[in-house]
Design a protein around this motif. Structure first.
Motif, mmCIF file in Angstrom:
data_model
loop_
_atom_site.group_PDB
_atom_site.id
_atom_site.type_symbol
_atom_site.label_atom_id
_atom_site.label_comp_id
_atom_site.label_asym_id
_atom_site.label_seq_id
_atom_site.Cartn_x
_atom_site.Cartn_y
_atom_site.Cartn_z
ATOM 1 N N ASP A 1 -12.522 -93.064 -22.952
ATOM 2 C CA ASP A 1 -11.706 -92.036 -22.393
ATOM 3 C C ASP A 1 -11.999 -90.858 -22.543
ATOM 4 N N LYS A 2 -12.939 -89.998 -21.875
ATOM 5 C CA LYS A 2 -13.303 -88.608 -22.001
ATOM 6 C C LYS A 2 -12.193 -87.657 -21.265
ATOM 7 N N TYR A 3 -12.127 -86.764 -22.193
ATOM 8 C CA TYR A 3 -11.150 -85.607 -21.722
ATOM 9 C C TYR A 3 -11.654 -84.781 -20.750
ATOM 10 N N TYR A 4 -11.197 -84.582 -19.476
ATOM 11 C CA TYR A 4 -11.616 -83.728 -18.515
ATOM 12 C C TYR A 4 -10.798 -82.684 -18.119
ATOM 13 N N SER B 1 0.306 -83.303 -18.296
ATOM 14 C CA SER B 1 0.323 -84.229 -19.536
ATOM 15 C C SER B 1 -1.194 -84.515 -20.174
ATOM 16 N N PRO B 2 -1.352 -84.299 -21.263
ATOM 17 C CA PRO B 2 -2.631 -84.201 -21.936
ATOM 18 C C PRO B 2 -3.308 -85.969 -21.719
ATOM 19 N N PHE B 3 -2.176 -86.879 -21.349
ATOM 20 C CA PHE B 3 -2.683 -87.884 -21.292
ATOM 21 C C PHE B 3 -3.486 -88.508 -19.899
ATOM 22 N N ASN B 4 -3.195 -87.359 -18.941
ATOM 23 C CA ASN B 4 -3.523 -87.781 -17.483
ATOM 24 C C ASN B 4 -5.009 -87.351 -17.031
ATOM 25 N N TYR C 1 -7.817 -88.109 -18.260
ATOM 26 C CA TYR C 1 -8.887 -89.325 -19.020
ATOM 27 C C TYR C 1 -9.757 -89.757 -18.209
#
Lengths: 741, 317
Positions: free
Chosen positions: A648-651, A660-663, A665
């Motif tokens: 799951d790459k961070y965009y 949220s940093p979790f949304n 990916y």
């Protein structure tokens, strides 16, 4: 080697060539169509009494030398689709006798792609790797929307495509930019319309195609894989005539007629419908508009006997004009203009002087989309002079000078956001010479080479490219062919191997930190006439490629090189079996091939590597003007790169919004070794039925085709981020109508 | 003849077999991903660590196993000081793709010093180590080429905003008008973002804002500025409820690694090109992901009082 060639040339010109027997003379025949005066290239002529024969060149001239003088002979002229003709003539000693022969076209009959099964007049012709294709023979094959030369060429064994979406072709393991496409000798740099779906060359303007799959002789240079020489029609010398045709994609018109001392022809094509594109672009309809037009003026002025001057032009343009500023626009164009002076001498001598300009421009205008801006310009000025002399012995010598000045401008922002803004220019000044030993009826040898006195790469181009092609008639029914050559290429496209659909493949001169690409071709084969109706051909080849220019996939910083150099190899064999009768024709061709590329020690299959390829073709003349054809094509799937895993790459778009940093990916595929996977096998059946008609002064044809008759879902690619499968062309009927006046 | 045909043709066809199967996946090898983007405006910094996964089909979204890794030892060094990150987790709450807790690591005492280096290291529970380093971008950004007042009396209807930085980095600018809103009776500070232009989308005018890029300047029509300013209150009579405080350029400057990473995640292709291999920039040794940083700098441009008043607004500067 150069010294040897000079010695041979000298010996042959000054000794062999002028040893005239007092009792012989030469014959030069010009063969043309009786209705429109169009030269009939590759026509066969035989002298019945002596059995001597020759095939006409691409301009319709055939030469037979050393004919015993003072006798009456009968010349038999044969050509597929025309009534054979017999002409009586007498040869004068030490003279060149000239004949102009017009052949009458026969009615509708079975047409074939090649003159398969037909015994050629020159059994020792050095034609290894060469296919001669007459455009009128392609009209009866199944068509995707409309007749397309580049798609038709993909049915030739050894020619591959990466999908049926694209008209781009790959020959014997070479890249698409390694194919030289010439229009009357002038290079076309982007011979495609609509992102490569169709070719930009309207078949209406083309008379014949010379297509070398490899092993091409020394008159051709500049590419390392194949040569397609498109020879345009001259136009109707006898009367004004025209034609118009329409398909689901475009409308076309042609006008031709007499011109003082010669003829003219003008053709034009314009797209008018976009609906058909949805089959090619995964149900999207891009707003593509294109046109192309061409002209040719052709005259034989009385003030220079035996001369022919022609001026030709070809212009094409594609525009993609999206609505709204958030989408990118495209445009690209070809502009070609050329002039030729062809001269036949009072002896068996031909010479030609030509100059041409070929320009290509392509641009991606991003507007406010995420697309990166790209712009490419190329100009090619070429001057050429060459001559061919045919000796009494039937041997031929050809020499020529070629000056090509090329300028390329390339500006782009790559996918790493890095700018590439480079202007390159250079001049290739080359000389070619070749000698064809044709004196033995069962042996032909074409030996020669190209000397690059200066190269576009300034010191990075090798001086000499030797070429040899030979044929040997072991027995009447069995002919052996072989060819060898070294080839170099100095301009390449900036193309991304990972793109399955490429819209922008700009040209650039190879940068100075790399050497010119080089290829070694080795090939050999047999042609076997099993009977008058059945022929069998088999040809093996090996191609070694050096200094292959590829995009640097590891470029992330400005200081990294844009290109890297690799190597490649391809080999395989192609066979075809053909049966031709008056009513129907069947051919089966099979090729087994391997292609590899290597870069930084990593070996991989290029995207066009196809192991097995089988083509079955059946054509039948149903009578009453109806003809039908069916083609079935099978090939093993193209290579693709498998997924090794996902993460799951961070965009992100920016860091202003507090989210949220979790949304942010999305799945991203980590790829396994390049191109080790294989797509499923590809197969497709196409069908065509054509009805020719003639009412009063109007003639023409109606052609209906179905692509992919049984709607085979051939996998094109799958989207890595979602797994969605995208397929190639579905069941697709098409209709075209052509009317001639 | 039949025999000849069989002899010649069938050996060629024999090796063929119609393969319908496709395996989209090669042999799985587990890899690890570290993401940490340091915010120069905050002392709270977050790190996430994930593992790669496989699926048995074509669709990666079918993976249901939570890939976020807990119990890693995450340390960061900055200006010769060690910052230990704490292990924590947050409930996915049904918003994210995965059920259960998403693990992350945080430190709330890390203030960045522009121009200095930072090193990160994560020791995973299985003993593997991920590490990276970066240089925090400098704040030495100059706006000397920009207009010093809006409207600019000499250059007419164009607002020029230009900057210079010593390094070739990515810049993410935001142009804002700050104001007090008294319409509710009390002063509420607000700001409105000025687009670089208005574009027509499906017949409707929409603002278009600058995206992160290597661009070092924009030219904005004064009409665009006017339109944005007037959109604060479309009712001319009520404009005296609004006090304009000023105009600012808020600039986020990405460090070199984050600049390269941002470029690699942008879909810079056109709509019709199909590329099956997106670039994968990473500066993480031993894995994938990004260790980056950005800092924020604000530059104010004066507004002409008469101009603001002429539009019916009060001035607060």
């Amino acid at each position: 080697m150069p010294r040897f060639l000079i010695y041979i040339s000298f010996q042959l010109i000054f000794f062999t060539g002028f040893i005239f027997s007092q009792n012989t003379g030469n014959l030069r025949v010009f063969i043309s169509d009786s209705l429109n005066g169009e030269a009939l290239a590759y026509c066969n002529v035989f002298i019945e009494e002596s059995g001597k024969g020759a095939s006409a060149n691409e301009k319709g001239y055939a030469v037979i030398t050393s004919i015993a003088a003072g006798k009456k002979y009968t010349l038999l002229v044969t050509y597929v689709g025309y009534e054979s003709k017999k002409i009586d003539f007498v040869i004068m000693p030490n003279k060149l006798t000239e004949l102009k022969i017009e052949l009458n076209p026969v009615g509708i009959q079975l047409q074939t792609i090649e003159k398969i099964g037909e015994k050629t007049a020159e059994a020792n012709a050095t034609d290894a790797g060469l296919k001669i294709i007459k455009v009128r023979d392609l009209e009866y094959l199944p068509q995707s929307v409309e007749l397309d030369i580049f798609r038709a060429i993909q049915s030739v064994p050894g020619v591959q495509s990466t999908s049926d979406i694209s008209a781009k072709y790959y020959v014997r393991g070479g890249g698409s930019d390694q194919n030289l496409v010439l229009l009357n000798g002038a290079a076309i740099y982007n011979p495609f319309h609509a992102f490569g779906i169709f070719s930009a060359v309207d078949p209406e303007m083309i008379n014949n195609i010379e297509f070398y799959k490899g092993g091409f002789t020394s008159e051709y240079g500049g590419r390392i894989s194949s040569v397609m020489n498109l020879i345009t029609k001259n136009g109707n010398k006898n009367r004004f005539s025209g034609s118009a045709s329409a398909s689901q994609l475009s409308g076309k018109a042609l006008l031709e007629g007499p011109f003082p001392g010669g003829s003219f022809i003008v053709t034009g094509r314009k797209s008018y419908s976009k609906a058909i594109f949805k089959n090619f672009f995964n149900k999207q309809i891009p707003p593509i508009d294109f046109y192309d037009y061409s002209f040719k003026l052709n005259t034989n002025p009385a003030f220079i006997k035996g001369s022919n001057f022609n001026l030709f032009g070809f212009f094409s343009k594609d525009v993609v004009d999206n609505e709204g500023e958030l989408s990118e626009d495209f445009n690209w164009s070809n502009n070609i203009i050329g002039f030729k002076w062809f001269q036949v001498g009072s002896s068996p001598l031909f010479y030609e002087v030509s100059i041409s300009y070929s320009g290509f421009e392509g641009e991606v205008i991003p507007n406010l989309s995420n697309a990166n801006p790209k712009k490419n310009e190329l100009t090619d000025f070429t001057g050429r002079m060459d001559f061919t002399y045919i000796f009494d012995s039937k041997d031929e010598i050809s020499m020529g000078l070629n000056i090509t000045d090329i300028k390329t401008k390339l500006f782009l922002v790559d996918q790493n956001g890095l700018k590439y803004d480079v202007d390159e220019n250079g001049t290739n000044f080359s000389f070619f010479a070749k000698y064809k030993f044709m004196r033995y009826d069962n042996l032909g040898v074409d030996i020669g080479g190209r000397f690059n006195l200066t190269g576009l790469l300034k010191g990075k181009t090798a001086l000499f490219e030797p070429r040899v092609s030979l044929s040997w008639n072991i027995i009447d029914e069995v002919k052996m062919k072989a060819a060898y050559g070294i080839y170099q290429q100095e301009v390449v496209t900036y193309s991304d191997e990972n793109e399955v659909v490429s819209l922008f493949e700009p040209w650039t001169i190879i940068p100075e930190y790399l050497d010119a690409s080089k290829a070694y071709h080795y090939m050999g084969g047999l042609s076997v006439a099993l009977s008058k109706k059945i022929s069998f051909d088999i040809e093996g080849y090996c191609k070694k490629l050096q200094n292959l220019i590829m995009l640097n996939e590891e470029k992330f910083k400005k200081t990294d090189d844009d290109f890297v150099s690799g190597s490649g190899e391809s080999y395989g064999w192609e066979s075809s079996l053909k049966y031709v009768s008056d009513i129907y024709r069947f051919s089966a061709s099979y090729s087994l091939s391997w292609a590899y590329k290597e870069i930084d020690g990593r070996l991989f299959y290029p995207k066009y590597d196809t192991r097995h390829s089988l083509m079955l073709d059946f054509e039948v003349n149903l009578g009453y003007g109806f003809s039908a054809s069916a083609m079935w094509n099978y090939k093993t799937g193209n290579p693709f790169t498998q997924n090794m895993s996902f993460y799951d790459k961070y965009y992100f778009s920016d860091f202003y919004a507090q989210v949220s940093p979790f949304n942010n990916y999305k799945p991203y595929a980590i790829l396994a070794d390049k191109n080790l996977g294989r797509l499923p096998d590809y197969h497709r059946l196409d069908f065509n039925i054509t009805k020719q008609f003639k009412y009063s002064f109007i003639s023409g044809n109606i052609s209906a085709s179905i692509m992919n008759v049984y709607n085979r879902k051939n996998l094109f690619y799958f989207k890595r981020e979602t797994g969605e499968k995208i397929y190639m062309l579905p069941f697709m009927p098409s209709l075209s109508v052509k009317v001639q006046l | 003849m039949k025999k000849i045909f069989l002899i010649l043709f069938f050996p060629a066809v024999f090796p063929l077999s119609c393969s319908e199967d496709i395996n989209p996946n090669a042999q799985f090898r587990e890899r690890y991903v570290l993401n940490c983007i340091l915010n120069g405006d905050s002392s709270k910094q977050i790190v996430t660590i994930l593992k790669t996964y496989k699926t048995e089909n074509f669709d990666p979204l079918s993976n249901s196993e939570n890939p976020f890794i807990k119990n890693a030892d995450v340390k960061l060094w900055h200006k010769n000081k060690l910052y230990q990150f704490s292990d924590s987790s947050i409930s996915s709450g049904g918003v994210q793709r995965y059920e259960g807790e998403n693990s992350f690591y945080f430190n709330k005492d890390l203030r960045l010093e522009p121009g200095e280096y930072a090193d990160i290291e994560a020791l995973l529970p299985n003993g593997l180590r991920l590490s990276a380093e970066l240089k925090i971008p400098s704040v030495n950004i100059s706006f000397s080429g920009s207009d010093d007042q809006i409207p600019n009396k000499t250059k007419g209807d164009i607002i020029n905003i230009v900057w210079n930085h010593l390094e070739e980095l990515m810049f993410s600018p935001k142009f804002v008008i700050k104001y007090f809103d008294f319409s509710s009776g009390s002063a509420v500070q607000k700001m409105i973002e000025v687009p670089i232009k208005y574009i027509s989308i499906n017949g409707k005018e929409e603002p278009y804002y600058p995206k992160p890029s290597a661009n070092k300047g924009y030219r904005i029509d004064l009409d665009v500025f006017n339109k944005t300013l007037l959109s604060i209150s479309t009712d001319e009579k009520n404009r005296n409820y609004y006090t304009i405080l000023g105009f600012s350029v808020i600039m986020q400057i990405y460090d070199e690694s984050l600049s390269l990473y941002f470029n690699s995640i942008q879909n810079s292709s056109d709509r019709f090109t199909v590329n099956l291999n997106e670039n994968n920039y990473t500066n993480i040794k031993g894995g994938y992901g990004i260790f980056g940083a950005f800092i924020t700098k604000e530059h104010k441009i004066l507004l002409d009082r008469d101009y603001i008043k002429s539009l019916g607004f009060k001035t607060g500067f």
